[in-house]
Design a protein around this motif. Sequence first.
Motif, PDB file in Angstrom:
ATOM      1  N   ALA A 112     -17.105 117.459  67.116  1.00 53.83           N
ATOM      2  CA  ALA A 112     -16.962 117.818  65.698  1.00 53.83           C
ATOM      3  C   ALA A 112     -17.885 116.963  64.836  1.00 53.83           C
ATOM      4  CB  ALA A 112     -15.499 117.630  65.257  1.00 53.83           C
ATOM      5  N   TYR A 113     -17.907 115.675  65.131  1.00 54.71           N
ATOM      6  CA  TYR A 113     -18.741 114.792  64.306  1.00 54.71           C
ATOM      7  C   TYR A 113     -20.216 115.062  64.563  1.00 54.71           C
ATOM      8  CZ  TYR A 113     -20.653 110.762  61.970  1.00 54.71           C
ATOM      9  OH  TYR A 113     -21.373 109.960  61.127  1.00 54.71           O
ATOM     10  N   LYS A 114     -20.530 115.336  65.810  1.00 49.84           N
ATOM     11  CA  LYS A 114     -21.926 115.620  66.164  1.00 49.84           C
ATOM     12  C   LYS A 114     -22.420 116.826  65.384  1.00 49.84           C
ATOM     13  CE  LYS A 114     -22.882 115.322  70.711  1.00 49.84           C
ATOM     14  NZ  LYS A 114     -23.114 115.737  72.109  1.00 49.84           N
ATOM     15  N   LYS A 115     -21.567 117.842  65.311  1.00 45.88           N
ATOM     16  CA  LYS A 115     -21.947 119.080  64.624  1.00 45.88           C
ATOM     17  C   LYS A 115     -22.159 118.806  63.144  1.00 45.88           C
ATOM     18  CE  LYS A 115     -20.228 123.808  64.245  1.00 45.88           C
ATOM     19  NZ  LYS A 115     -19.072 124.687  64.469  1.00 45.88           N
ATOM     20  N   ALA A 116     -21.229 118.035  62.575  1.00 50.36           N
ATOM     21  CA  ALA A 116     -21.325 117.752  61.149  1.00 50.36           C
ATOM     22  C   ALA A 116     -22.549 116.895  60.839  1.00 50.36           C
ATOM     23  CB  ALA A 116     -20.052 117.033  60.688  1.00 50.36           C
ATOM     24  N   ALA A 117     -22.815 115.935  61.708  1.00 51.35           N
ATOM     25  CA  ALA A 117     -23.956 115.049  61.484  1.00 51.35           C
ATOM     26  C   ALA A 117     -25.261 115.814  61.575  1.00 51.35           C
ATOM     27  CB  ALA A 117     -23.935 113.909  62.514  1.00 51.35           C
ATOM     28  N   ARG A 118     -25.306 116.750  62.502  1.00 54.68           N
ATOM     29  CA  ARG A 118     -26.529 117.548  62.646  1.00 54.68           C
ATOM     30  C   ARG A 118     -26.782 118.347  61.382  1.00 54.68           C
ATOM     31  NH1 ARG A 118     -30.137 119.846  66.008  1.00 54.68           N
ATOM     32  NH2 ARG A 118     -30.638 122.015  65.623  1.00 54.68           N
ATOM     33  N   LYS A 119     -25.717 118.858  60.824  1.00 58.44           N
ATOM     34  CA  LYS A 119     -25.861 119.651  59.598  1.00 58.44           C
ATOM     35  C   LYS A 119     -26.381 118.769  58.461  1.00 58.44           C
ATOM     36  CE  LYS A 119     -23.232 122.846  56.766  1.00 58.44           C
ATOM     37  NZ  LYS A 119     -21.916 123.252  56.297  1.00 58.44           N
ATOM     38  N   ILE A 120     -25.839 117.574  58.376  1.00 53.37           N
ATOM     39  CA  ILE A 120     -26.263 116.673  57.303  1.00 53.37           C
ATOM     40  C   ILE A 120     -27.742 116.333  57.458  1.00 53.37           C
ATOM     41  CG2 ILE A 120     -26.047 114.296  56.462  1.00 53.37           C
ATOM     42  CD1 ILE A 120     -23.045 114.531  57.176  1.00 53.37           C
ATOM     43  N   LEU A 121     -28.145 116.038  58.666  1.00 50.36           N
ATOM     44  CA  LEU A 121     -29.503 115.560  58.877  1.00 50.36           C
ATOM     45  C   LEU A 121     -30.532 116.669  58.835  1.00 50.36           C
ATOM     46  CD1 LEU A 121     -28.794 112.961  61.687  1.00 50.36           C
ATOM     47  CD2 LEU A 121     -29.272 112.516  59.297  1.00 50.36           C
TER      48      LEU A 121
END
Lengths: 111, 349
Positions: B338-347
Motif C-alpha cells: 500500500a505504501y509503495k503504491k502511494a509513494a510511487r504516485k507521489i513521486l
Amino acid sequence: MTMSLNNESLLKVIQQPGVTGACLADNMGEIQETTLDDEGVTELIAFIAGMTPVLAETLEEGEIDQVLLNGQSAEHLMLFLSDDEVLGVSAENKGSILGFTEKLQATLDEG
Amino acid sequence: MQDITDNLNGLKGVQAVALVMDEETISSTFTEDKTAALLASAEMIREYFAATESLEKDYHEIFFSLPNSYLVAFFMADDLPLILLKIDKRVNLPLINMGVKAAIVKLKKQSLNTPILSDEPDLLETLSAVSQKTEQVAKTPSTPQRSPAIIDAKLTPTIPTTPAMKPADANKVLTNTQPLVSIVPPEEQDETEQPAPEQAHQAEEREILKKPNLRYRGDPTDNNIEVTAVEEKPKKRSFFSWGRKKQAPANKEKASPANNAMSHPQMDIIKVTSHEGINALQKELSNELINHLGPAAGFVFQDAVDEWKGTYLQKTANLGYLVEIVLKELETPQEKQAYKKAARKILSE
C-alpha cells in the motif's frame, strides 16, 4: 481456562496452512508429543510452559492463556495454555501474529 | 524518559506503559500498587528473551494474553530498558509497533548521550575509550603485517574457446595449467629455496599488483585464452567536458510497471527538481506514512530520512532509496504494498 488441549488439538493445528510444527507439553514443561524438527524450539516451549504460570502469579493480572513470540526473521511461535497442557505452535513469519493466532484459536475451539 | 512513556501511552489502545531497567522502573504509567509486581515480572520476562537469544532466535516482542488485554514486552538490548505495554485485545498493532520503534530510536539516542543509571560510567567516555583502543589496534595489529599476496607466475587460465582466433601481442602472459589465480600468502612460501629467476618473476608480479590501474585483457588462442596485464593510462579529462551534461544511453531501459518501480534505483518517472522540491516530496511521503500508520510514523520517517541522507546524495533520483528504507520498517506485505503504491504516485506527479 476451559480449553482442552490434547493430541487431537495438535493434529488440528499442524494441518493449518502456514504451520510448520507443533508440540504438546504438560504444565511442568514435559514434552508429550512433538512434530518440531528444532529441538531448541521444543525446549523453549517447554521452558515457557513451565515459567508462564509463575509469571501469571507474579503479574497479578489474571491467567495467561497465550504467549506469542514475534521476531524479525524467526518463525512465529505461539503457545496456547490450558490448566494441564500447553500447545506450542511454530508458523511461517508471514503477516500478523495476532491474526494468525486468532485463526488457530478458532480452530482449537471448534468441536 | 517520561516523554517517551507519555507518547506511547497516548497511542490508541494502550492502557499503560512501563520502561524497566535493572530492577528499577525508569518511567511508568501503571498504577503505583502495580510497581512491585511489574518489576518482578520484568525480570522474569527478561529470562524469556535470554532463553530465545540462547537459541539465536531474534524474538523481540512477546505477547502475554491476559483476560481483557495483552501485556506486550519489547526487548532491544541488555543495556536498554525493557518496554512493557498493556494494550487492548483489539488494537491497531502496526500503529503500536511504529510508536515503539520511534521510542526505541529515542532510547538509543538517549543512552548514548546520558547514562541510564547514575552509577553507570559515562557512556560517551566509555565509547570514546573503546574507539581509541580500536584505532590503536587497527594501527598496530598484533599479527605481523603481511606483504601483498602474489600471483603465481606459472598460472594459466584454461577456458576453452572456439578455434580460429588469433592470439594478440602480450605484455605479460600467465603460462601455467593451474587455476586462474592462486593467492599464496608469502610466508607459506620459502622464497630462499626458489631459483633466482622465479624470485625475480615473483617480484615483478608484486610490482604489477601495486599498480591500481592495471587491467587484464583476454586474448583467445587455439583452445585457451591468454590473459595479459595491461596498464591503462588515466583518462585525461577534456577541458570542454567540465559542465557538460551527460547524455542518456541510447538503449536505456525504461522502468517497468508498478511492481519494480521501487526496487530499481533509476526512477525515470521522477522529474529533476530543486532542493525545495525534494523537501516537498519528502513531506508528502511522510504524510502518506502517517495516514497509513498514525502520527507516530512521523518519527520513523524522520529516522529513515536521516539514514537516507547519510548514505545517498540528496537528489530526487535517490528518493526511491528513501522509500526502500521506509518499507523495511513496515511489517506486513499489505502495508508495504500500500505504501509503495502511494509513494510511487507521489513521486510520479
